[in-house]
Design a protein around this motif. Structure first.
Motif, PDB file in Angstrom:
ATOM      1  N   GLY A   9     -74.797 -77.927 -32.832  1.00 26.85           N
ATOM      2  CA  GLY A   9     -74.267 -79.186 -32.354  1.00 26.85           C
ATOM      3  C   GLY A   9     -73.907 -80.103 -33.486  1.00 26.85           C
ATOM      4  O   GLY A   9     -73.807 -79.683 -34.650  1.00 26.85           O
ATOM      5  N   LEU A  10     -73.718 -81.367 -33.154  1.00 31.74           N
ATOM      6  CA  LEU A  10     -73.372 -82.393 -34.133  1.00 31.74           C
ATOM      7  C   LEU A  10     -74.646 -83.100 -34.583  1.00 31.74           C
ATOM      8  O   LEU A  10     -75.456 -83.525 -33.750  1.00 31.74           O
ATOM      9  CB  LEU A  10     -72.414 -83.405 -33.516  1.00 31.74           C
ATOM     10  N   VAL A  11     -74.816 -83.212 -35.880  1.00 31.46           N
ATOM     11  CA  VAL A  11     -75.997 -83.876 -36.424  1.00 31.46           C
ATOM     12  C   VAL A  11     -75.575 -84.735 -37.606  1.00 31.46           C
ATOM     13  O   VAL A  11     -74.616 -84.393 -38.323  1.00 31.46           O
ATOM     14  CB  VAL A  11     -77.064 -82.837 -36.829  1.00 31.46           C
ATOM     15  N   HIS A  12     -76.259 -85.844 -37.795  1.00 33.80           N
ATOM     16  CA  HIS A  12     -75.959 -86.735 -38.929  1.00 33.80           C
ATOM     17  C   HIS A  12     -76.540 -86.159 -40.213  1.00 33.80           C
ATOM     18  O   HIS A  12     -77.540 -85.405 -40.179  1.00 33.80           O
ATOM     19  CB  HIS A  12     -76.548 -88.114 -38.677  1.00 33.80           C
ATOM     20  N   PRO A  13     -75.973 -86.511 -41.338  1.00 40.49           N
ATOM     21  CA  PRO A  13     -76.558 -86.084 -42.620  1.00 40.49           C
ATOM     22  C   PRO A  13     -78.024 -86.496 -42.710  1.00 40.49           C
ATOM     23  O   PRO A  13     -78.392 -87.599 -42.298  1.00 40.49           O
ATOM     24  CB  PRO A  13     -75.706 -86.826 -43.653  1.00 40.49           C
ATOM     25  N   GLY A  14     -78.827 -85.582 -43.212  1.00 39.86           N
ATOM     26  CA  GLY A  14     -80.261 -85.816 -43.268  1.00 39.86           C
ATOM     27  C   GLY A  14     -81.008 -85.369 -42.024  1.00 39.86           C
ATOM     28  O   GLY A  14     -82.244 -85.382 -41.996  1.00 39.86           O
ATOM     29  N   GLY A  15     -80.274 -84.956 -41.017  1.00 38.27           N
ATOM     30  CA  GLY A  15     -80.878 -84.561 -39.752  1.00 38.27           C
ATOM     31  C   GLY A  15     -81.455 -83.159 -39.769  1.00 38.27           C
ATOM     32  O   GLY A  15     -81.366 -82.427 -40.764  1.00 38.27           O
ATOM     33  N   THR A  16     -82.026 -82.792 -38.635  1.00 37.58           N
ATOM     34  CA  THR A  16     -82.723 -81.516 -38.466  1.00 37.58           C
ATOM     35  C   THR A  16     -82.199 -80.787 -37.237  1.00 37.58           C
ATOM     36  O   THR A  16     -81.909 -81.418 -36.213  1.00 37.58           O
ATOM     37  CB  THR A  16     -84.231 -81.761 -38.310  1.00 37.58           C
ATOM     38  N   LEU A  17     -82.075 -79.481 -37.354  1.00 40.60           N
ATOM     39  CA  LEU A  17     -81.733 -78.634 -36.216  1.00 40.60           C
ATOM     40  C   LEU A  17     -82.535 -77.351 -36.299  1.00 40.60           C
ATOM     41  O   LEU A  17     -82.822 -76.870 -37.401  1.00 40.60           O
ATOM     42  CB  LEU A  17     -80.243 -78.263 -36.213  1.00 40.60           C
ATOM     43  N   THR A  18     -82.861 -76.800 -35.142  1.00 40.54           N
ATOM     44  CA  THR A  18     -83.439 -75.465 -35.070  1.00 40.54           C
ATOM     45  C   THR A  18     -82.532 -74.605 -34.192  1.00 40.54           C
ATOM     46  O   THR A  18     -82.290 -74.945 -33.033  1.00 40.54           O
ATOM     47  CB  THR A  18     -84.858 -75.486 -34.504  1.00 40.54           C
ATOM     48  N   LEU A  19     -82.032 -73.540 -34.776  1.00 43.31           N
ATOM     49  CA  LEU A  19     -81.204 -72.591 -34.037  1.00 43.31           C
ATOM     50  C   LEU A  19     -82.072 -71.464 -33.504  1.00 43.31           C
ATOM     51  O   LEU A  19     -83.053 -71.070 -34.143  1.00 43.31           O
ATOM     52  CB  LEU A  19     -80.115 -72.019 -34.942  1.00 43.31           C
ATOM     53  N   SER A  20     -81.685 -70.946 -32.352  1.00 41.51           N
ATOM     54  CA  SER A  20     -82.401 -69.828 -31.738  1.00 41.51           C
ATOM     55  C   SER A  20     -81.481 -68.640 -31.590  1.00 41.51           C
ATOM     56  O   SER A  20     -80.291 -68.795 -31.320  1.00 41.51           O
ATOM     57  CB  SER A  20     -82.934 -70.236 -30.355  1.00 41.51           C
ATOM     58  N   CYS A  21     -82.042 -67.468 -31.751  1.00 41.82           N
ATOM     59  CA  CYS A  21     -81.318 -66.207 -31.581  1.00 41.82           C
ATOM     60  C   CYS A  21     -82.146 -65.340 -30.635  1.00 41.82           C
ATOM     61  O   CYS A  21     -83.291 -64.975 -30.962  1.00 41.82           O
ATOM     62  CB  CYS A  21     -81.144 -65.523 -32.929  1.00 41.82           C
ATOM     63  N   THR A  22     -81.589 -65.020 -29.489  1.00 38.02           N
ATOM     64  CA  THR A  22     -82.292 -64.240 -28.471  1.00 38.02           C
ATOM     65  C   THR A  22     -81.514 -62.980 -28.153  1.00 38.02           C
ATOM     66  O   THR A  22     -80.283 -63.001 -28.137  1.00 38.02           O
ATOM     67  CB  THR A  22     -82.462 -65.074 -27.186  1.00 38.02           C
ATOM     68  N   GLY A  23     -82.217 -61.920 -27.892  1.00 33.34           N
ATOM     69  CA  GLY A  23     -81.561 -60.677 -27.532  1.00 33.34           C
ATOM     70  C   GLY A  23     -81.170 -60.667 -26.074  1.00 33.34           C
ATOM     71  O   GLY A  23     -81.967 -61.034 -25.208  1.00 33.34           O
ATOM     72  N   SER A  24     -79.925 -60.275 -25.796  1.00 33.74           N
ATOM     73  CA  SER A  24     -79.454 -60.082 -24.434  1.00 33.74           C
ATOM     74  C   SER A  24     -79.423 -58.589 -24.166  1.00 33.74           C
ATOM     75  O   SER A  24     -78.582 -57.868 -24.690  1.00 33.74           O
ATOM     76  CB  SER A  24     -78.062 -60.688 -24.272  1.00 33.74           C
TER      77      SER A  24
END
Length: 121
Positions: A9-24
């Motif tokens: 998604g969209l995040v400001h500089p200095g921000g945090t994200l956690t991405l997920s990878c799931t098996g289908s």
């Protein structure tokens, strides 16, 4: 049979994200799983990978002080934790599976469709 990424998604500089990878219809347990990213107009490069057998992680030096990879086999999910994001981290992020983290990118399969990350103020 594929992997499914989420959490971009969209995040400001200095921000945090956690991405997920799931098996289908694919069980990640028993496979190394890597995260890759493709910035706009550039080639896709590896970012991080986690082994299956010993859980060892590999994170490229350029982001190793800000990114971490983990897995939860019970949830059939691998995560990419990203902190202190900056505009240079803007890219489509993909995950893929392999027998070992040392495999070449072309030998990773299956892949997900990617999740876009945009870092902007």
């Amino acid at each position: 049979v594929q992997l499914v990424e989420s959490g971009g998604g969209l995040v400001h500089p200095g921000g945090t994200l956690t991405l997920s990878c799931t098996g289908s219809e694919f069980t990640l347990d028993g496979y190394a799983v890597g995260w890759f990213r493709q910035p706009p107009g550039k080639l896709r490069d590896g970012v991080a990978c986690i082994n299956s057998d010993d859980g060892r992680t590999h994170v490229v030096r350029s982001v190793q002080d800000r990114f971490a990879i983990s897995r939860d086999n019970a949830q059939n999910t691998v995560y990419l934790h990203m902190n202190n994001l900056n505009p240079a981290d803007t890219a489509v992020y993909y995950c893929a599976a392999a027998s070992d983290c040392q495999e070449a990118q072309d030998d990773f399969s299956p892949w997900g469709q990617g999740t876009p990350v945009t870092v902007s103020s």
